[in-house]
Design a protein around this motif. Structure first.
Motif, PDB file in Angstrom:
ATOM      1  N   GLU A 102      38.889  51.092  45.806  1.00 13.73           N
ATOM      2  CA  GLU A 102      39.074  49.640  45.846  1.00 13.73           C
ATOM      3  C   GLU A 102      37.738  48.910  45.718  1.00 13.73           C
ATOM      4  O   GLU A 102      37.677  47.801  45.190  1.00 13.73           O
ATOM      5  N   GLU A 128      35.183  49.911  43.912  1.00 14.22           N
ATOM      6  CA  GLU A 128      34.873  49.898  42.472  1.00 14.22           C
ATOM      7  C   GLU A 128      35.703  48.830  41.759  1.00 14.22           C
ATOM      8  O   GLU A 128      35.223  48.187  40.822  1.00 14.22           O
ATOM      9  N   ALA A 129      36.934  48.652  42.223  1.00 11.95           N
ATOM     10  CA  ALA A 129      37.790  47.632  41.603  1.00 11.95           C
ATOM     11  C   ALA A 129      37.228  46.234  41.847  1.00 11.95           C
ATOM     12  O   ALA A 129      37.307  45.365  40.972  1.00 11.95           O
ATOM     13  N   TYR A 130      36.654  46.007  43.028  1.00 10.73           N
ATOM     14  CA  TYR A 130      36.014  44.705  43.287  1.00 10.73           C
ATOM     15  C   TYR A 130      34.818  44.503  42.367  1.00 10.73           C
ATOM     16  O   TYR A 130      34.628  43.425  41.794  1.00 10.73           O
ATOM     17  N   ALA A 133      34.420  45.854  39.489  1.00  9.09           N
ATOM     18  CA  ALA A 133      34.926  45.702  38.122  1.00  9.09           C
ATOM     19  C   ALA A 133      35.374  44.273  37.814  1.00  9.09           C
ATOM     20  O   ALA A 133      35.281  43.834  36.679  1.00  9.09           O
TER      21      ALA A 133
END
Lengths: 258, 271
Positions: A128, A130-132, A134
């Motif tokens: 999660e 890494e998703a932020y 991204a």
């Protein structure tokens, strides 16, 4: 042997530098937090609700019990030395300067420190974080800073709250041992209380809040990939926070009384 | 479809090494993903596909080597430059990586809230609904990711990556966990992205996806690029060294021939 020691020292130094860099980044992002429109405000409000509001009850119960206990002990010991008038000073010093910030920090560490470390650790494992990154959200400014501010603000408010309820607990015991009008009790307390007492307690609360939030977020982010690391991060957050809080408490007390 | 060596690289990796948990995953990987094309990288499990994609997207910092975006070193972007890079890219994670504490609408709307807050909350929510509907997601917007199946989570993850209409889309195995209908919706989305000349970089295990969409096909083996070129070049070059998906693609024959057959058949049908 020497090579192993050298390698170990180098790793420790690198780890220390990394954690100092983390702390510096948290402070830098905190300075920017309110200067722009922030999607992190929601995280901040939720953190204050969890760390501050939801801990009010446990903090109040603990404060009343401690205030009552100090009064019971003081009322039985001090008259033996003819020092009953010191009761108010002891209450102020013990509750406002020492136990208020210290016990509040322990409560916050146990509740929020573990929650923050395990929550962030879970987010790391589930990618999660890494998703932020991204979508363009800086994990320090979006995830750490609201928790940092939330814990520090809650720590300050809960410490004041602890002081009020601690002195209230003492008042309840006073009513049993030696009934006293509340105005007289409050007057005696206020005449004993100094700005230094309040400043001392709040300084400690501020430092402890910083310690708990930075240690917990750092430990959360130190989780690498396995879900088994998550509870370890929680345990480390609590253990390290307790140690650093006590060390900071001793140092701050030395500075105030030396 | 633009071809030839004059293509501008959207993202370029030069001699990149990367490791995780003490294990070296990429070792000297070099590849230039051309702008406006769909590049598909295939490889066996553990060959470094996902790490390659994350390095290209700036989500994993390489140990050595360089990643350039439009000619600029990704590691040296200023905060503002990085934010504009993120505003023009979307990333689909292999395991969805949805934010567990945020509902579906919040997950998909986040890129717009971050990069286009001026759109207003109702317009942002409508944009999120439109892209989810396009992907065939018809469940509630207020649900949490844990309440969805893994396939639905994947669709939401894809919606989150494209809701901002990014110029570059990174996709890590976009059709894994999807049933055939859902996969077909993703193929429709990929066709739309190709039509709009978006740069799409996919790492995948699906030979079907590569067969249908790869303008450039790459093969990663042992942490470095074993081949990267046009579809026919790669399928033709790599058959001796590779098995699995590439062998299956080779067995399907020339894509150009299949397309011309399809066109003939459809013309016969029209008559």
């Amino acid at each position: 042997m020497i090579a192993t020691l050298g390698r170990s020292a180098r790793l420790k130094a690198a780890s220390l530098l990394y954690s100092l860099g983390f702390f510096y980044n948290v402070l830098k992002e905190t300075a920017r937090f309110f200067s722009k429109s922030q999607v992190g405000y929601k995280v901040l409000i939720l953190q204050i609700l969890f760390t501050g509001y939801e801990a009010l009850a446990i903090n109040a119960i603990m404060a009343i019990a401690i205030g009552a206990a100090i009064n019971v002990i003081g009322s039985s010991l001090l008259p033996q030395f003819g020092q009953s008038q010191l009761m108010y000073s002891i209450l102020i010093i013990v509750i406002t300067r020492e136990l208020g910030p210290l016990l509040t920090a322990f409560v916050i560490t146990a509740r929020s420190g573990t929650a923050i470390a395990t929550q962030l650790g879970t987010m790391v494992v589930n990618h999660e974080i890494e998703a932020y990154i991204a979508v363009g959200l800086n994990p320090i400014s979006y995830l750490v800073v609201p928790r940092f501010i939330g814990v520090v603000v809650s720590m300050l408010v809960l410490t004041i709250y602890f002081n009020i309820f601690g002195l209230l607990g003492s008042f309840i015991v006073v009513q049993v041992i030696k009934p006293t009008p509340i105005l007289e009790y409050l007057g005696a307390l206020m005449s004993t209380l100094t700005v230094g007492d309040v400043a001392s307690g709040l300084t400690k609360a501020l430092v402890f809040g910083i310690v708990v939030s930075v240690v917990a977020t750092y430990q959360g982010f130190s989780v690498n990939r396995a879900s088994t690391e998550i509870p370890v991060a929680g345990i480390r957050a609590v253990g390290l926070s307790f140690i650093l809080i006590i060390v900071a408490d001793v140092l701050l007390t030395l500075v105030q009384y030396a | 479809m633009p071809e030839g060596d004059s293509l501008v690289p959207a993202i370029e990796l030069r001699d990149v090494t990367a490791s995780s948990g003490g294990f070296q995953i990429l070792s000297g990987a070099s590849v230039a993903f051309p702008e406006g094309l769909c590049s598909v990288v295939m490889g066996a499990a553990g060959s470094g596909k996902s790490t390659l994609l994350k390095v290209a997207a700036g989500l994993v910092v390489p140990d050595s080597g360089a990643v350039s975006v439009g000619g600029s070193d990704l590691a040296r972007l200023t905060r503002k430059e990085e934010l504009s890079f993120r505003a023009t890219t979307g990333f689909v994670f292999q395991d969805a990586a949805l934010w567990a504490d945020t509902n579906i609408l919040g997950n998909v709307a986040m890129p717009l809230r971050v990069h286009k807050p001026w759109m207003g909350e109702s317009t942002i929510a409508e944009a999120a609904r439109v892209v989810l509907h396009k992907l065939g997601y018809d469940e509630g917007m207020a649900l949490r990711p844990a309440e969805l199946s893994s396939g639905e989570q994947k669709l939401v993850s894809i919606a989150r990556a494209v809701v901002n209409d990014p110029a570059v889309v990174f996709m890590d195995d976009p059709t894994s966990n999807l049933d055939e209908d859902a996969a077909e919706k993703v193929y429709e989305l990929l066709a739309e992205l190709k039509q709009k000349r978006r740069t799409v970089i996919i790492v995948a295990n699906s030979s079907e996806l590569a067969y249908r969409f790869a303008d450039r096909l790459g093969v990663i083996k042992g942490g470095s690029m074993a081949a990267f070129g046009t579809y026919d070049e790669t399928v033709g070059r790599a058959e001796a060294a590779l098995s699995g998906s590439l062998a299956r693609l080779r067995a399907r024959g020339s894509r150009a021939a299949a397309r011309s057959d399809g066109a003939e058949n459809s013309q016969r049908g029209d008559v």
